[in-house]
Design a protein around this motif. Structure first.
Motif, PDB file in Angstrom:
ATOM      1  N   ASP A  53      22.572  47.663  33.763  1.00 25.38           N
ATOM      2  CA  ASP A  53      22.058  48.902  34.331  1.00 25.38           C
ATOM      3  C   ASP A  53      23.775  49.488  32.935  1.00 25.38           C
ATOM      4  O   ASP A  53      24.585  49.104  32.419  1.00 25.38           O
ATOM      5  CB  ASP A  53      22.546  49.256  35.244  1.00 25.38           C
ATOM      6  CG  ASP A  53      24.380  48.545  36.052  1.00 25.38           C
ATOM      7  OD1 ASP A  53      24.848  49.922  36.077  1.00 25.38           O
ATOM      8  OD2 ASP A  53      24.584  47.557  35.555  1.00 25.38           O
ATOM      9  N   GLU A  54      24.211  50.911  33.296  1.00 27.03           N
ATOM     10  CA  GLU A  54      24.295  51.898  32.308  1.00 27.03           C
ATOM     11  C   GLU A  54      25.989  50.960  32.293  1.00 27.03           C
ATOM     12  O   GLU A  54      26.753  51.149  32.185  1.00 27.03           O
ATOM     13  CB  GLU A  54      24.172  52.976  33.135  1.00 27.03           C
ATOM     14  CG  GLU A  54      24.755  53.768  34.345  1.00 27.03           C
ATOM     15  CD  GLU A  54      23.152  53.149  35.191  1.00 27.03           C
ATOM     16  OE1 GLU A  54      23.778  53.939  36.438  1.00 27.03           O
ATOM     17  OE2 GLU A  54      22.721  52.547  35.069  1.00 27.03           O
ATOM     18  N   ILE A  55      26.979  51.046  33.980  1.00 28.09           N
ATOM     19  CA  ILE A  55      27.983  50.782  34.154  1.00 28.09           C
ATOM     20  C   ILE A  55      27.894  49.389  33.101  1.00 28.09           C
ATOM     21  O   ILE A  55      29.170  49.208  32.962  1.00 28.09           O
ATOM     22  CB  ILE A  55      27.592  50.540  35.443  1.00 28.09           C
ATOM     23  CG1 ILE A  55      27.922  52.098  36.339  1.00 28.09           C
ATOM     24  CG2 ILE A  55      29.270  49.498  36.028  1.00 28.09           C
ATOM     25  CD1 ILE A  55      28.504  52.513  37.417  1.00 28.09           C
ATOM     26  N   SER A  56      27.361  48.245  33.033  1.00 27.70           N
ATOM     27  CA  SER A  56      27.731  47.028  32.984  1.00 27.70           C
ATOM     28  C   SER A  56      27.842  47.794  30.833  1.00 27.70           C
ATOM     29  O   SER A  56      28.143  47.069  30.541  1.00 27.70           O
ATOM     30  CB  SER A  56      26.288  46.074  32.447  1.00 27.70           C
ATOM     31  OG  SER A  56      26.195  44.979  34.437  1.00 27.70           O
ATOM     32  N   LEU A  84      30.886  48.735  30.187  1.00 30.48           N
ATOM     33  CA  LEU A  84      31.936  47.874  29.667  1.00 30.48           C
ATOM     34  C   LEU A  84      32.007  46.761  29.113  1.00 30.48           C
ATOM     35  O   LEU A  84      32.685  46.619  28.322  1.00 30.48           O
ATOM     36  CB  LEU A  84      31.886  46.814  31.330  1.00 30.48           C
ATOM     37  CG  LEU A  84      32.432  45.509  31.729  1.00 30.48           C
ATOM     38  CD1 LEU A  84      33.942  46.510  31.872  1.00 30.48           C
ATOM     39  CD2 LEU A  84      32.501  44.949  33.030  1.00 30.48           C
ATOM     40  N   SER A 127      40.513  42.514  37.356  1.00 27.34           N
ATOM     41  CA  SER A 127      40.735  43.621  38.662  1.00 27.34           C
ATOM     42  C   SER A 127      39.361  44.060  39.812  1.00 27.34           C
ATOM     43  O   SER A 127      39.551  43.944  40.612  1.00 27.34           O
ATOM     44  CB  SER A 127      41.367  45.207  37.703  1.00 27.34           C
ATOM     45  OG  SER A 127      41.910  46.067  39.238  1.00 27.34           O
ATOM     46  N   ASP A 128      38.312  44.645  38.984  1.00 27.55           N
ATOM     47  CA  ASP A 128      37.221  45.481  39.660  1.00 27.55           C
ATOM     48  C   ASP A 128      36.244  44.421  40.198  1.00 27.55           C
ATOM     49  O   ASP A 128      35.481  44.212  41.315  1.00 27.55           O
ATOM     50  CB  ASP A 128      36.880  46.067  39.216  1.00 27.55           C
ATOM     51  CG  ASP A 128      37.275  47.698  38.972  1.00 27.55           C
ATOM     52  OD1 ASP A 128      38.398  47.726  39.697  1.00 27.55           O
ATOM     53  OD2 ASP A 128      37.303  48.257  38.270  1.00 27.55           O
ATOM     54  N   SER A 156      48.287  49.820  32.077  1.00 26.22           N
ATOM     55  CA  SER A 156      47.866  51.410  31.588  1.00 26.22           C
ATOM     56  C   SER A 156      46.676  51.137  30.649  1.00 26.22           C
ATOM     57  O   SER A 156      46.663  51.674  31.241  1.00 26.22           O
ATOM     58  CB  SER A 156      49.518  51.717  30.213  1.00 26.22           C
ATOM     59  OG  SER A 156      49.887  50.713  29.903  1.00 26.22           O
ATOM     60  N   LEU A 191      44.292  49.414  32.447  1.00 31.15           N
ATOM     61  CA  LEU A 191      43.375  49.305  33.512  1.00 31.15           C
ATOM     62  C   LEU A 191      43.393  50.776  33.493  1.00 31.15           C
ATOM     63  O   LEU A 191      42.234  51.070  33.688  1.00 31.15           O
ATOM     64  CB  LEU A 191      44.133  48.919  34.884  1.00 31.15           C
ATOM     65  CG  LEU A 191      43.192  48.082  35.554  1.00 31.15           C
ATOM     66  CD1 LEU A 191      41.821  47.453  35.615  1.00 31.15           C
ATOM     67  CD2 LEU A 191      44.116  47.551  36.840  1.00 31.15           C
ATOM     68  N   HIS A 192      44.151  51.419  33.367  1.00 24.77           N
ATOM     69  CA  HIS A 192      43.820  53.157  32.777  1.00 24.77           C
ATOM     70  C   HIS A 192      43.496  53.463  32.214  1.00 24.77           C
ATOM     71  O   HIS A 192      42.345  54.240  32.229  1.00 24.77           O
ATOM     72  CB  HIS A 192      45.141  53.718  33.119  1.00 24.77           C
ATOM     73  CG  HIS A 192      45.431  55.590  33.143  1.00 24.77           C
ATOM     74  ND1 HIS A 192      44.500  55.900  34.439  1.00 24.77           N
ATOM     75  CD2 HIS A 192      45.684  55.991  32.351  1.00 24.77           C
ATOM     76  CE1 HIS A 192      44.728  56.358  33.844  1.00 24.77           C
ATOM     77  NE2 HIS A 192      45.195  57.166  32.562  1.00 24.77           N
ATOM     78  N   ARG A 219      39.823  52.235  32.364  1.00 23.58           N
ATOM     79  CA  ARG A 219      38.901  53.032  33.472  1.00 23.58           C
ATOM     80  C   ARG A 219      38.621  54.172  32.404  1.00 23.58           C
ATOM     81  O   ARG A 219      37.298  54.935  32.776  1.00 23.58           O
ATOM     82  CB  ARG A 219      39.788  53.251  34.855  1.00 23.58           C
ATOM     83  CG  ARG A 219      39.708  51.912  35.277  1.00 23.58           C
ATOM     84  CD  ARG A 219      40.498  52.401  36.584  1.00 23.58           C
ATOM     85  NE  ARG A 219      39.859  50.552  37.299  1.00 23.58           N
ATOM     86  CZ  ARG A 219      40.971  50.024  38.086  1.00 23.58           C
ATOM     87  NH1 ARG A 219      42.097  50.957  38.370  1.00 23.58           N
ATOM     88  NH2 ARG A 219      40.427  49.214  38.243  1.00 23.58           N
ATOM     89  N   ASN A 220      39.321  54.941  31.548  1.00 18.08           N
ATOM     90  CA  ASN A 220      39.117  56.005  31.137  1.00 18.08           C
ATOM     91  C   ASN A 220      37.972  56.381  30.122  1.00 18.08           C
ATOM     92  O   ASN A 220      37.178  56.793  30.497  1.00 18.08           O
ATOM     93  CB  ASN A 220      40.795  56.549  30.231  1.00 18.08           C
ATOM     94  CG  ASN A 220      41.445  57.821  31.097  1.00 18.08           C
ATOM     95  OD1 ASN A 220      41.214  57.383  32.410  1.00 18.08           O
ATOM     96  ND2 ASN A 220      42.570  57.662  30.808  1.00 18.08           N
ATOM     97  N   MET A 243      35.723  53.475  30.308  1.00 16.66           N
ATOM     98  CA  MET A 243      34.494  53.121  31.210  1.00 16.66           C
ATOM     99  C   MET A 243      33.842  55.164  31.736  1.00 16.66           C
ATOM    100  O   MET A 243      32.758  55.162  31.704  1.00 16.66           O
ATOM    101  CB  MET A 243      34.899  52.606  32.243  1.00 16.66           C
ATOM    102  CG  MET A 243      34.898  51.494  32.242  1.00 16.66           C
ATOM    103  SD  MET A 243      33.580  50.862  32.094  1.00 16.66           S
ATOM    104  CE  MET A 243      32.982  50.789  33.506  1.00 16.66           C
ATOM    105  N   LYS A 244      34.902  55.420  32.188  1.00 16.12           N
ATOM    106  CA  LYS A 244      34.208  57.204  32.658  1.00 16.12           C
ATOM    107  C   LYS A 244      33.723  57.751  30.719  1.00 16.12           C
ATOM    108  O   LYS A 244      33.201  58.561  31.231  1.00 16.12           O
ATOM    109  CB  LYS A 244      36.002  57.582  32.507  1.00 16.12           C
ATOM    110  CG  LYS A 244      35.963  57.419  34.452  1.00 16.12           C
ATOM    111  CD  LYS A 244      37.285  58.672  34.486  1.00 16.12           C
ATOM    112  CE  LYS A 244      38.110  57.996  35.283  1.00 16.12           C
ATOM    113  NZ  LYS A 244      39.420  58.513  35.659  1.00 16.12           N
ATOM    114  N   LEU A 254      30.066  56.486  30.357  1.00 16.02           N
ATOM    115  CA  LEU A 254      29.421  56.750  31.351  1.00 16.02           C
ATOM    116  C   LEU A 254      29.028  58.556  31.541  1.00 16.02           C
ATOM    117  O   LEU A 254      27.996  58.779  32.147  1.00 16.02           O
ATOM    118  CB  LEU A 254      29.544  56.297  32.759  1.00 16.02           C
ATOM    119  CG  LEU A 254      30.336  55.064  33.101  1.00 16.02           C
ATOM    120  CD1 LEU A 254      30.780  54.734  34.434  1.00 16.02           C
ATOM    121  CD2 LEU A 254      28.547  54.687  32.820  1.00 16.02           C
TER     122      LEU A 254
END
Lengths: 101, 200
Positions: free
Chosen positions: B133-136, B139, B153-154, B176, B178-179, B182-183, B185-186, B189
């Protein structure tokens, strides 16, 4: 480790302070997102967590930022768990055979 | 990382009997095979490579079973072996030119199905259809070092300390990375949302 858990905790507190101006308003959202990440990942110690929770009760901007980060993290986790790659049926047998079990 | 001396390591070495080895292997290692395969697949994007990587990890785990202490964190131990195998062997392999069946290529380019977009990363696209899906998809589109921390982590729920041991990096770097991951990924998305016609 070059960074111990207590240094990590100090980093949390210092960074948290830097997110706010003297009046107590959230001014560094980017840095705050890093702090939120630690809280959501359960990496903040009890004291840091309590400071954080007190703040988001009184600061709308912080609270909204926290909710947004939480929502993104939850959604990522949910979707990744839903879309796990299916393991080949014979993998367990192959592994056991390869080590003579 | 912890600065354990060779003597300390030697003192911690177990001396399992054959029966105990089988018990540790079945009782502590095998329950993680599903997570291991999923991790391997998300690293390699290839079913055969993922399978080989997991098999190789279990072989190594069995070979070095005496350095595993019963009741400690088997999952983190196995993930560390898998990650090292991936870096040492599979990453090297993936940098080598792929073997190509030229008859197949010729046949394809002579057909009417030729598509300009074939030059995009086919592995990423394929995997998106398979688990996606879009999240995979987001990633799968970020660099492997960042993808790894998100998975650990998630998806797998490792703590920062466990991740720092698995990845051989300081806790601060885990935080850092991980941060940043996630950025990334954001951003991906957000681009996806924009493409789909959603605005802020």
């Amino acid at each position: 480790m070059s960074e111990t858990m207590s240094e990590f905790s100090d980093w949390f507190k210092d960074t948290f302070k830097q997110c706010y101006c003297k009046k107590g308003n959230l001014v560094d959202e980017e840095r705050f997102a890093e702090i939120v990440q630690l809280v959501l990942d359960n990496e903040a110690d009890a004291e840091s967590r309590s400071i954080f929770e007190e703040k988001i009760k009184t600061c709308v901007k912080s609270s909204m930022s926290y909710e947004k980060e939480k929502c993104i993290k939850d959604e990522i986790k949910k979707k990744l768990c839903e879309h796990k790659a299916a393991m080949p049926a014979n993998l367990v047998t192959t592994i056991r055979k390869s080590v003579d079990l | 990382m912890s600065e354990e001396t060779a003597q300390e390591q030697q003192a911690r070495r177990q001396d399992y009997s054959e029966k105990e080895k089988a018990e540790v292997f079945d009782g502590e290692f095998m329950p993680h095979v599903d997570s291991m395969y999923n991790f391997a697949f998300r690293l390699t994007f290839d079913e055969d490579d993922a399978k080989d990587l997991v098999q190789d990890t279990y072989l190594k785990a069995f070979r070095f079973i005496n350095s595993f202490e019963r009741g400690t964190n088997a999952k983190a131990w196995l993930f560390r072996i898998l990650k090292n195998s991936f870096i040492n062997e599979y990453r090297k392999k993936s940098k080598q030119p792929n073997k190509v069946d030229y008859n197949e290529v010729e046949q394809y380019y002579n057909s009417d199905d030729v598509d300009e977009s074939i030059t995009t990363d086919l592995r990423v696209e394929t995997v998106q259809h398979m688990i996606g899906d879009e999240i995979s998809g987001a990633l799968n589109g970020i660099p492997v070092d960042f993808r790894t921390v998100i998975i650990l982590s998630d998806l797998e729920g490792f703590t920062y300390e466990e991740m720092s041991k698995i990845l051989d990096i300081p806790i601060g770097t885990v935080r850092s990375r991980l941060h940043r991951a996630r950025n990334m990924m954001k951003e991906k998305l957000a681009s996806y949302a924009k493409e789909m016609g959603y605005n802020k």
